[in-house]
Scaffold this motif. Structure first.
Motif, PDB file in Angstrom:
ATOM      1  N   LYS A  89       0.851  -1.191   0.000  1.00 57.06           N
ATOM      2  CA  LYS A  89       0.000   0.000   0.000  1.00 57.06           C
ATOM      3  C   LYS A  89       0.886   1.241   0.000  1.00 57.06           C
ATOM      4  O   LYS A  89       1.737   1.403   0.881  1.00 57.06           O
ATOM      5  CB  LYS A  89      -0.915  -0.005   1.225  1.00 57.06           C
ATOM      6  CG  LYS A  89      -1.955   1.117   1.209  1.00 57.06           C
ATOM      7  CD  LYS A  89      -2.974   0.918   2.311  1.00 57.06           C
ATOM      8  CE  LYS A  89      -3.982   2.078   2.360  1.00 57.06           C
ATOM      9  NZ  LYS A  89      -4.759   2.185   1.085  1.00 57.06           N
TER      10      LYS A  89
ATOM     11  N   GLN B 140       0.401   5.402  -0.628  1.00 53.65           N
ATOM     12  CA  GLN B 140      -0.672   6.385  -0.730  1.00 53.65           C
ATOM     13  C   GLN B 140      -0.542   7.343  -1.901  1.00 53.65           C
ATOM     14  O   GLN B 140      -1.543   7.792  -2.451  1.00 53.65           O
ATOM     15  CB  GLN B 140      -0.767   7.183   0.576  1.00 53.65           C
ATOM     16  CG  GLN B 140      -1.263   6.341   1.751  1.00 53.65           C
ATOM     17  CD  GLN B 140      -1.465   7.175   3.006  1.00 53.65           C
ATOM     18  OE1 GLN B 140      -0.825   8.205   3.185  1.00 53.65           O
ATOM     19  NE2 GLN B 140      -2.368   6.733   3.861  1.00 53.65           N
ATOM     20  N   ASN B 141       0.685   7.671  -2.289  1.00 54.72           N
ATOM     21  CA  ASN B 141       0.863   8.622  -3.382  1.00 54.72           C
ATOM     22  C   ASN B 141       2.209   8.365  -4.053  1.00 54.72           C
ATOM     23  O   ASN B 141       2.904   7.407  -3.716  1.00 54.72           O
ATOM     24  CB  ASN B 141       0.764  10.072  -2.873  1.00 54.72           C
ATOM     25  CG  ASN B 141       1.729  10.339  -1.720  1.00 54.72           C
ATOM     26  OD1 ASN B 141       2.909   9.992  -1.795  1.00 54.72           O
ATOM     27  ND2 ASN B 141       1.224  10.950  -0.658  1.00 54.72           N
TER      28      ASN B 141
ATOM     29  N   ILE C 191      -1.043   2.775  -7.851  1.00 57.49           N
ATOM     30  CA  ILE C 191      -1.219   3.869  -6.884  1.00 57.49           C
ATOM     31  C   ILE C 191      -2.404   4.722  -7.320  1.00 57.49           C
ATOM     32  O   ILE C 191      -3.298   5.029  -6.544  1.00 57.49           O
ATOM     33  CB  ILE C 191       0.073   4.693  -6.753  1.00 57.49           C
ATOM     34  CG1 ILE C 191       1.211   3.799  -6.225  1.00 57.49           C
ATOM     35  CG2 ILE C 191      -0.149   5.891  -5.818  1.00 57.49           C
ATOM     36  CD1 ILE C 191       2.561   4.469  -6.184  1.00 57.49           C
TER      37      ILE C 191
ATOM     38  N   ASN D  85      -7.954   6.333  -7.282  1.00 62.35           N
ATOM     39  CA  ASN D  85      -6.907   6.113  -6.283  1.00 62.35           C
ATOM     40  C   ASN D  85      -7.074   4.722  -5.674  1.00 62.35           C
ATOM     41  O   ASN D  85      -8.019   4.479  -4.926  1.00 62.35           O
ATOM     42  CB  ASN D  85      -6.986   7.171  -5.178  1.00 62.35           C
ATOM     43  CG  ASN D  85      -6.649   8.554  -5.689  1.00 62.35           C
ATOM     44  OD1 ASN D  85      -5.855   8.707  -6.606  1.00 62.35           O
ATOM     45  ND2 ASN D  85      -7.247   9.565  -5.107  1.00 62.35           N
TER      46      ASN D  85
ATOM     47  N   GLU E  45      -4.017   3.103  -4.535  1.00 68.63           N
ATOM     48  CA  GLU E  45      -2.927   3.155  -3.561  1.00 68.63           C
ATOM     49  C   GLU E  45      -2.201   1.819  -3.402  1.00 68.63           C
ATOM     50  O   GLU E  45      -1.829   1.427  -2.295  1.00 68.63           O
ATOM     51  CB  GLU E  45      -3.467   3.643  -2.200  1.00 68.63           C
ATOM     52  CG  GLU E  45      -4.113   5.015  -2.273  1.00 68.63           C
ATOM     53  CD  GLU E  45      -4.631   5.503  -0.935  1.00 68.63           C
ATOM     54  OE1 GLU E  45      -4.623   4.725   0.030  1.00 68.63           O
ATOM     55  OE2 GLU E  45      -5.041   6.683  -0.853  1.00 68.63           O
TER      56      GLU E  45
ATOM     57  N   ARG F 287     -10.756  -2.414  -4.154  1.00 74.62           N
ATOM     58  CA  ARG F 287     -11.485  -1.234  -4.607  1.00 74.62           C
ATOM     59  C   ARG F 287     -12.443  -1.671  -5.698  1.00 74.62           C
ATOM     60  O   ARG F 287     -12.116  -2.524  -6.516  1.00 74.62           O
ATOM     61  CB  ARG F 287     -10.523  -0.180  -5.177  1.00 74.62           C
ATOM     62  CG  ARG F 287      -9.614   0.444  -4.147  1.00 74.62           C
ATOM     63  CD  ARG F 287     -10.381   1.283  -3.120  1.00 74.62           C
ATOM     64  NE  ARG F 287     -11.163   2.334  -3.738  1.00 74.62           N
ATOM     65  CZ  ARG F 287     -10.723   3.575  -3.931  1.00 74.62           C
ATOM     66  NH1 ARG F 287      -9.500   3.907  -3.560  1.00 74.62           N
ATOM     67  NH2 ARG F 287     -11.497   4.484  -4.472  1.00 74.62           N
TER      68      ARG F 287
END
Length: 378
Positions: A8, A10-11, A205, A220, A222, A275
């Motif tokens: 994981k 995040q950005n 990501i 997103n 991630e 997701r």
């Protein structure tokens, strides 16, 4: 061999990505002997077209930079290359930020131009591939893909990314030779077996949902995925996108052929990372449920048709990229001959104005309505 590491992130913070890749390499036990000093390693990013990195069409340059930095301690020679379907590698790499990374990290960016034959004696459909000749001059290939939906193959990841090893317009010939979804998926499996990537990494990501692989919407997610088996990586990637990975065309065939284990699934703790990507407006394969003599007929009636919409800018890119040349210019309007159309959706993929939609005909709408009623009444 099938282990897939999920990280994981995040950005696109370089430190975070580099740490994720370093840890993934450790978890996969990529010890010093995996890459030998002096070897030439080709990184194959996903470079579809010269569009801004925010569109999530291409591999993000910071993921490439992090991978280069993780590879450098192995003392290998690093090359970066691809063959986009429409523009040159150098054009796309410049806009996508890939060229700048290569320059700043002192690695060579190569344009796939020359072609040579690669034999595939075990192939069911393709015995010889004609691919970028650079593949014959490197020791290892890494597929550095983008997590996206795809109108023809359901998802686009590590395996589909290898289609860029087919140089330029030659890609259209595969769509012509393999218009059915199953046949095209089998070709991708055999291409994967020919290229033999030693490692597959997916930049998720920020992925793409909806009208992928070019005109979808960034999402997103991630995530970064890393594994030695591209087929395994793509199965887990599809699961994380909220799809049934085992039903994706390439994975379905790979499972049937024993190329990946049926036990390859997300761990319970990993399921929280799922997701719900919006699916591409694609069709479910009919090739494995009908006699071959009926597939061509059914494909016209039971698959989605590309429709040119009013916002067409008449750039004629779809006309030039259409494998069966089913699109013609009539006055100031482009028209599709649906008897010639093979439903490869190249027109939609390459349309810069997102002016081509995929729509169901009346028969397909009726079948979907009937299926919905059955589901509702259960």
């Amino acid at each position: 061999m099938e282990k897939v590491v999920i990280k994981k992130v995040q950005n696109y913070n370089l430190v975070a990505i580099e740490q994720a890749l370093t840890t993934a390499f450790e978890e996969l036990a990529l010890e010093n002997s995996f890459f030998n000093a002096g070897e030439t390693v080709l990184i194959k990013p996903n470079l579809v077209e010269a569009v801004s990195v925010e569109r999530a069409v291409t591999t993000h340059p910071e993921v490439l930079r992090a991978l280069i930095r993780v590879l450098k301690p192995y003392k290998v020679k690093i090359l970066v290359g691809d063959s986009p379907g429409y523009q040159s590698t150098l054009q796309v790499a410049k806009v996508a930020g890939i060229e700048a990374v290569c320059q700043e990290e002192a690695v060579e960016l190569v344009d796939f131009t020359g072609v040579r034959e690669f034999s595939n004696p075990q192939g069911k459909t393709i015995k010889r591939f004609y691919l970028a000749e650079i593949l014959g001059k490197v020791d290892k290939v890494i597929s550095l893909a983008k997590m996206k939906t795809h109108s023809l193959t359901g998802v686009s990841g590590a395996v589909k990314n290898l289609f860029g090893c087919v140089v330029g317009a030659s890609k259209a010939q595969f769509h012509l030779r393999m218009p059915q979804q199953n046949d095209f998926a089998q070709m991708l499996i055999e291409l994967h077996q020919t290229v033999k990537p030693c490692l597959s990494i997916v930049d998720g990501i920020v992925g793409m949902e909806g009208a992928g692989p070019r005109n979808g919407t960034p999402i997103n997610s991630e995530l970064i995925l890393v594994g030695k088996s591209a087929l395994a990586v793509d199965k887990i990637m599809a699961d994380l996108m909220g799809f049934a990975g085992e039903k994706m065309p390439v994975t379905r065939l790979a499972l049937a052929q024993g190329l990946i284990s049926p036990n390859l699934k997300l761990a319970e703790a990993e399921r929280q990372l799922i997701r719900k990507f919006q699916a591409a407006n694609n069709y479910t394969s009919i090739s494995d449920r009908l006699p071959k003599s009926l597939v061509a007929i059914a494909q016209k009636q039971l698959t989605l048709r590309p429709i040119i919409q009013a916002n067409c800018i008449l750039c004629q890119r779809c006309l030039k990229q259409c494998p069966p040349q089913a699109i013609k210019l009539s006055g100031k309007k482009l028209q599709i001959n649906y008897e010639q159309c093979i439903r490869c959706y190249c027109c939609q993929e390459f349309c810069p104005a997102n002016a081509i939609s995929l729509q169901a005909g009346n028969l397909l709408k009726l079948i979907r309505y009937w299926q919905k009623l059955r589901t509702t009444n259960k």
